[in-house]
Design an enzyme around this catalytic site. Sequence first.
Site, PDB file in Angstrom:
ATOM      1  N   GLY A 125     -31.965 -18.340 -12.661  1.00  0.00           N
ATOM      2  CA  GLY A 125     -30.547 -18.109 -12.896  1.00  0.00           C
ATOM      3  C   GLY A 125     -29.761 -17.951 -11.607  1.00  0.00           C
TER       4      GLY A 125
ATOM      5  CE  LYS B 243     -27.310 -12.597 -15.012  1.00  0.00           C
ATOM      6  NZ  LYS B 243     -27.670 -12.949 -13.638  1.00  0.00           N
TER       7      LYS B 243
ATOM      8  CG  ASP C  62     -25.169 -14.205  -9.519  1.00  0.00           C
ATOM      9  OD1 ASP C  62     -24.958 -13.041  -9.136  1.00  0.00           O
ATOM     10  OD2 ASP C  62     -25.949 -14.483 -10.450  1.00  0.00           O
TER      11      ASP C  62
ATOM     12  N   GLY D  59     -29.836  -9.120   0.237  1.00  0.00           N
ATOM     13  CA  GLY D  59     -29.075  -9.375  -0.984  1.00  0.00           C
ATOM     14  C   GLY D  59     -27.955  -8.390  -1.275  1.00  0.00           C
TER      15      GLY D  59
HETATM   16  N1  LIG Z   1     -28.050 -10.119  -4.554  1.00  0.00           N
HETATM   17  C1  LIG Z   1     -27.539 -10.388  -5.740  1.00  0.00           C
HETATM   18  O1  LIG Z   1     -26.349 -10.191  -5.998  1.00  0.00           O
HETATM   19  C2  LIG Z   1     -28.435 -11.000  -6.800  1.00  0.00           C
HETATM   20  C3  LIG Z   1     -27.868 -11.602  -7.931  1.00  0.00           C
HETATM   21  C4  LIG Z   1     -28.708 -12.166  -8.896  1.00  0.00           C
HETATM   22  C5  LIG Z   1     -30.091 -12.100  -8.724  1.00  0.00           C
HETATM   23  N2  LIG Z   1     -30.603 -11.497  -7.609  1.00  0.00           N
HETATM   24  C6  LIG Z   1     -32.059 -11.449  -7.414  1.00  0.00           C
HETATM   25  O2  LIG Z   1     -32.568 -12.771  -7.423  1.00  0.00           O
HETATM   26  C7  LIG Z   1     -33.908 -12.769  -7.882  1.00  0.00           C
HETATM   27  C8  LIG Z   1     -34.077 -13.837  -8.966  1.00  0.00           C
HETATM   28  O3  LIG Z   1     -33.258 -13.513 -10.092  1.00  0.00           O
HETATM   29  P1  LIG Z   1     -33.005 -14.566 -11.271  1.00  0.00           P
HETATM   30  O4  LIG Z   1     -32.007 -13.973 -12.176  1.00  0.00           O
HETATM   31  O5  LIG Z   1     -32.747 -15.931 -10.717  1.00  0.00           O
HETATM   32  O6  LIG Z   1     -34.445 -14.571 -11.993  1.00  0.00           O
HETATM   33  P2  LIG Z   1     -35.064 -15.754 -12.859  1.00  0.00           P
HETATM   34  O7  LIG Z   1     -34.011 -16.557 -13.544  1.00  0.00           O
HETATM   35  O8  LIG Z   1     -36.129 -15.124 -13.667  1.00  0.00           O
HETATM   36  O9  LIG Z   1     -35.754 -16.720 -11.758  1.00  0.00           O
HETATM   37  C9  LIG Z   1     -36.865 -16.291 -11.021  1.00  0.00           C
HETATM   38  C10 LIG Z   1     -37.198 -17.296  -9.928  1.00  0.00           C
HETATM   39  O10 LIG Z   1     -38.310 -16.773  -9.181  1.00  0.00           O
HETATM   40  C11 LIG Z   1     -39.419 -17.669  -9.280  1.00  0.00           C
HETATM   41  N3  LIG Z   1     -40.650 -16.912  -9.356  1.00  0.00           N
HETATM   42  C12 LIG Z   1     -40.871 -15.776 -10.073  1.00  0.00           C
HETATM   43  N4  LIG Z   1     -42.141 -15.346  -9.896  1.00  0.00           N
HETATM   44  C13 LIG Z   1     -42.732 -16.231  -9.043  1.00  0.00           C
HETATM   45  C14 LIG Z   1     -44.035 -16.348  -8.481  1.00  0.00           C
HETATM   46  N5  LIG Z   1     -44.991 -15.455  -8.771  1.00  0.00           N
HETATM   47  N6  LIG Z   1     -44.290 -17.376  -7.645  1.00  0.00           N
HETATM   48  C15 LIG Z   1     -43.319 -18.270  -7.346  1.00  0.00           C
HETATM   49  N7  LIG Z   1     -42.068 -18.231  -7.851  1.00  0.00           N
HETATM   50  C16 LIG Z   1     -41.782 -17.219  -8.696  1.00  0.00           C
HETATM   51  C17 LIG Z   1     -39.154 -18.463 -10.559  1.00  0.00           C
HETATM   52  O11 LIG Z   1     -39.898 -19.658 -10.505  1.00  0.00           O
HETATM   53  P3  LIG Z   1     -40.246 -20.482 -11.864  1.00  0.00           P
HETATM   54  O12 LIG Z   1     -38.985 -21.202 -12.228  1.00  0.00           O
HETATM   55  O13 LIG Z   1     -41.349 -21.366 -11.470  1.00  0.00           O
HETATM   56  O14 LIG Z   1     -40.615 -19.444 -12.900  1.00  0.00           O
HETATM   57  C18 LIG Z   1     -37.642 -18.658 -10.464  1.00  0.00           C
HETATM   58  O15 LIG Z   1     -37.316 -19.649  -9.531  1.00  0.00           O
HETATM   59  C19 LIG Z   1     -34.192 -11.341  -8.377  1.00  0.00           C
HETATM   60  O16 LIG Z   1     -34.850 -10.650  -7.356  1.00  0.00           O
HETATM   61  C20 LIG Z   1     -32.798 -10.776  -8.567  1.00  0.00           C
HETATM   62  O17 LIG Z   1     -32.767  -9.371  -8.419  1.00  0.00           O
HETATM   63  C21 LIG Z   1     -29.809 -10.958  -6.643  1.00  0.00           C
END
Ligand SMILES: NC(=O)c1ccc[n+]([C@@H]2O[C@H](COP(=O)([O-])OP(=O)(O)OC[C@H]3O[C@@H](n4cnc5c(N)ncnc54)[C@H](OP(=O)(O)O)[C@@H]3O)[C@@H](O)[C@H]2O)c1
Length: 262
Positions: free
Chosen positions: A136, A72, A109, A245
Amino acid sequence: MEITGKTKIMFVLADPIDHVRASAVMNAYFASIGDDLAVSPIHVLSGDLGRVVACIRLMRNVFGFGVTIPHKTCVIEHLDEITPTARLIGAVNFVKRTAEGRLVGDNLDARGFIASLAQHDVAVRDRKVLQVGAGGAGRATAFGLAEAGAREITIMNRNGEKARALAAAVAAHYPATKVSAGRADARTFDLIVNTTSLGMKPDDPLPLDIEGVGPGATVSDIIVNPAITRLLARAAAQGARAIGGKPMLDAQMALVARFVAR
Ligand SMILES: NC(=O)c1ccc[n+]([C@@H]2O[C@H](COP(=O)([O-])OP(=O)(O)OC[C@H]3O[C@@H](n4cnc5c(N)ncnc54)[C@H](OP(=O)(O)O)[C@@H]3O)[C@@H](O)[C@H]2O)c1
């Protein structure tokens, strides 16, 4: 699905590839609106990204490609242009290939998220928002919320440094919105948004405590699968508005369809 020489071809670039569901979601969406568009996942290693993108430029029936983990951010250097939104967020999730072969990156997003709230008549302007997560997707939703006129945004994240950095970036760009990072009592917010991945697995703990959050508040969880996370089920049981979502993803599909229309 019949793929012919007239079909608009798109890709989703990822590594690993096994978990990618975006292509299936996109194919189902485009079929449902009668658009002759086919999307295939492509397994691309980071070291090959530049060469793959250079080849896509030459493919005249390719209209665009989605990018997901881990491309990304790295894809940006291989593109001709990125939108101001993608620049702010620091990541691209969709690239349009123009008829001339120019590659324009965008991040859908933020707009998808705000559109999903609007579809549910959830106002953001002048509202107080608590966001959990600063990954992200969290970067995109925070900028989207500020752009949509949120009065106040508090960002909570396991990694506090990331939350502070995101809060500072959003505040610098949207001075009218009060943005801070840290823990907060969910009961004092109009809108609570989970952008962490907590909730994807059935035994995940809740991303935050929403005890006392009830009618008058909206809880949004951007996780697509499951459609109803534990957080959403709890919010609904307490009388709060609960939004998943999937509508955010669907809204992005509509944006892609418009983005690649030529
Ligand atoms: N609906 C949609 O269109 C859409 C679009 C994009 C993403 N999403 C969803 O959004 C979610 C996040 O995606 P992303 O791309 O942002 O992932 P990412 O960049 O890996 O970020 C993950 C986030 O979750 C937190 N996290 C992960 N494990 C955790 C735990 N055990 N305890 C507390 N916090 C935790 C991380 O905290 P740290 O920073 O502390 O690691 C970070 O804030 C996913 O479920 C994805 O499928 C949905």
